[in-house]
Design a protein around this motif. Structure first.
Motif, PDB file in Angstrom:
ATOM      1  N   ALA A   1       0.897  -1.109  -0.085  1.00 40.07           N
ATOM      2  CA  ALA A   1      -0.059   0.172   0.038  1.00 40.07           C
ATOM      3  C   ALA A   1       0.815   1.368  -0.129  1.00 40.07           C
ATOM      4  O   ALA A   1       1.776   1.343   0.434  1.00 40.07           O
ATOM      5  N   GLY A   2       0.499   2.122  -0.655  1.00 41.85           N
ATOM      6  CA  GLY A   2       1.060   3.265  -0.853  1.00 41.85           C
ATOM      7  C   GLY A   2       0.675   4.553   0.382  1.00 41.85           C
ATOM      8  O   GLY A   2      -0.348   4.339   1.004  1.00 41.85           O
ATOM      9  N   ASP A   3       1.206   5.605   0.091  1.00 45.31           N
ATOM     10  CA  ASP A   3       0.877   6.916   0.790  1.00 45.31           C
ATOM     11  C   ASP A   3      -0.546   7.065   0.772  1.00 45.31           C
ATOM     12  O   ASP A   3      -1.018   7.290  -0.465  1.00 45.31           O
ATOM     13  N   LYS A   4      -1.455   7.375   1.710  1.00 48.69           N
ATOM     14  CA  LYS A   4      -2.773   7.611   1.259  1.00 48.69           C
ATOM     15  C   LYS A   4      -3.014   8.834   0.488  1.00 48.69           C
ATOM     16  O   LYS A   4      -3.932   9.021  -0.329  1.00 48.69           O
ATOM     17  N   LEU A   5      -2.044   9.954   0.436  1.00 53.56           N
ATOM     18  CA  LEU A   5      -2.094  11.240  -0.433  1.00 53.56           C
ATOM     19  C   LEU A   5      -2.166  10.486  -1.840  1.00 53.56           C
ATOM     20  O   LEU A   5      -2.228  11.324  -2.680  1.00 53.56           O
ATOM     21  N   ARG A   6      -1.421   9.306  -2.066  1.00 54.37           N
ATOM     22  CA  ARG A   6      -1.282   9.025  -3.594  1.00 54.37           C
ATOM     23  C   ARG A   6      -2.072   7.919  -3.823  1.00 54.37           C
ATOM     24  O   ARG A   6      -1.920   6.920  -4.973  1.00 54.37           O
ATOM     25  N   TRP A   7      -3.276   7.739  -3.206  1.00 54.35           N
ATOM     26  CA  TRP A   7      -4.317   6.575  -3.711  1.00 54.35           C
ATOM     27  C   TRP A   7      -5.111   7.344  -4.901  1.00 54.35           C
ATOM     28  O   TRP A   7      -5.098   8.630  -5.180  1.00 54.35           O
ATOM     29  N   THR A   8      -5.468   6.548  -5.638  1.00 53.55           N
ATOM     30  CA  THR A   8      -6.613   6.999  -6.727  1.00 53.55           C
ATOM     31  C   THR A   8      -7.876   6.518  -6.267  1.00 53.55           C
ATOM     32  O   THR A   8      -8.226   5.424  -6.243  1.00 53.55           O
ATOM     33  N   GLU A   9      -8.877   7.324  -6.508  1.00 48.99           N
ATOM     34  CA  GLU A   9     -10.207   7.225  -6.092  1.00 48.99           C
ATOM     35  C   GLU A   9     -11.196   7.291  -7.464  1.00 48.99           C
ATOM     36  O   GLU A   9     -11.056   8.140  -8.334  1.00 48.99           O
ATOM     37  N   PHE A  10     -11.840   6.150  -7.873  1.00 49.78           N
ATOM     38  CA  PHE A  10     -12.696   6.181  -8.822  1.00 49.78           C
ATOM     39  C   PHE A  10     -14.379   6.059  -8.775  1.00 49.78           C
ATOM     40  O   PHE A  10     -14.620   5.214  -7.648  1.00 49.78           O
TER      41      PHE A  10
END
Length: 365
Positions: free
Chosen positions: A217-226
């Motif tokens: 898992a990456g940094d939450k600020l680098r997630w992508t929401e669809f």
């Protein structure tokens, strides 16, 4: 001006793209690879691939213009002329004529429009046009101070923010780091997205043309929401593509080659190179027509996207929200009016909304 050197000592055994730093010390690895792909680097008078291992006494020659050698099979055709292929696409009428423009100025920020099929900044080793090259026209008298704070992919359209002072640039980065900068996109995905999805995987971008999606898992600020806004299937999907590709090079696909399409809203905060494209593919719904990330992703989508590898994907940066500034711009896509209305309402909203409407009827908020 030509530059050349003879391979000896530590250079022997190195890859060509790494050894080329001797002739191009101020150019990064990607720029050197681009020069090699353009045919501007010769080994003993022949084009060779970037991965070629050098031998003692080989001659490396760097040219201002691509070499014109007949029948040379040293480099792979797919790697030989990526920039030349992009030049042909840009001049083939793939999209209607579309020029960069200044959208708005708010304080020390300027919001600019970058069309698809235009680079954000000048690429090392490339002479193709860029949004950066248009700054003197867009910001007369201020271009020297302007600093682009975002880079959109070559095929992505939409908003690019520029700062007119170093303080404004630093404030933008602070807002990003604090999660107070939101970038909202619209994307046309291959397949029917059943509901809201979030891609949380970390991304690896170093030294690669294609961004890797890692398992952790990456940094939450680098997630992508669809969020799916509207879906089309069968004939309706084919008709949509025919409208979107009106005037584009090549025919629209037949209905039986499209497994379904979803107009998706996407939100990111701190972007990485190809973030939305890579995350969408990892979830099994790559951007339609994305030849780089579509093949082999998401069930049976691989072969069908591969069949349309020359098509362009549809990704648009439609809204940027900062603590003290904001900008919104709809894409110049031929969407049905009710669907375009939904997309605009989503971009205008301060909260996210998940809408799924199958078929041709209106999708309302």
């Amino acid at each position: 001006m030509e530059r050349r050197c003879r391979v000896s000592g530590a250079l022997a055994g190195q890859r060509l793209d790494h050894a080329l730093a001797v002739l191009l010390p101020d150019m990064g690895l990607r720029g050197r690879r681009r020069c090699i792909a353009q045919g501007r680097v010769l080994i003993n008078g022949r084009c060779r691939p970037a991965s070629c291992r050098l031998r003692a006494d080989d001659e490396i020659l760097f040219l201002d213009e691509p070499a014109k050698t007949a029948g040379d099979s040293g480099a792979a055709p797919a790697d030989r002329s990526q920039d030349a292929a992009e030049d042909r696409r840009a001049g083939s009428g793939a999209f209607p004529a579309d020029l960069p423009r200044l959208l708005a100025r708010q304080g020390e920020y300027c919001f600019l429009y970058k069309p698809a099929l235009l680079h954000s900044v000048a690429l090392a080793g490339s002479r193709q046009p860029s949004l950066e090259a248009h700054l003197p026209r867009l910001l007369p008298g201020q271009a020297a101070a302007a600093r682009l704070l975002q880079r959109l992919d070559y095929g992505t359209s939409g908003i690019v923010c520029a700062a007119l002072s170093e303080d404004a640039a630093k404030a933008f980065r602070r807002a990003e780091a604090a999660g107070h900068c939101e970038k909202w996109y619209l994307a046309l995905l291959d397949g029917i997205v059943p509901g809201p999805l979030t891609a949380r995987q970390a991304l690896g971008t170093d030294g690669r043309r294609k961004t890797r999606v890692r398992a952790d898992a990456g940094d939450k600020l680098r997630w992508t929401e669809f969020w799916p806004l509207h879906c089309w299937q069968g004939v309706e999907a084919a008709h949509l593509l025919a409208g979107l590709q009106s005037g584009a090079a090549g025919p629209a696909p037949a209905a039986d080659t499209v497994r379904g399409l979803t107009l998706a809203a996407c939100r990111i905060r701190r972007g990485a190179r190809h973030q939305i494209r890579a995350h969408a593919a990892a979830l099994g719904y790559p951007l339609w027509g994305d030849a780089l990330y579509g093949a082999g992703q998401g069930g049976d989508s691989g072969p069908k996207i591969a069949a349309h590898a020359g098509a362009f994907f549809f990704l648009h940066h439609g809204a940027l929200r900062l603590p003290d500034a904001a900008c919104l711009l709809m894409p110049a896509w031929a969407l049905p009016a009710p669907v375009a209305g939904v997309a605009r309402k989503w971009l205008e909203s301060s909260t996210c909304c998940g809408i799924l409407k199958r078929g041709s009827g209106p999708a309302l908020l």
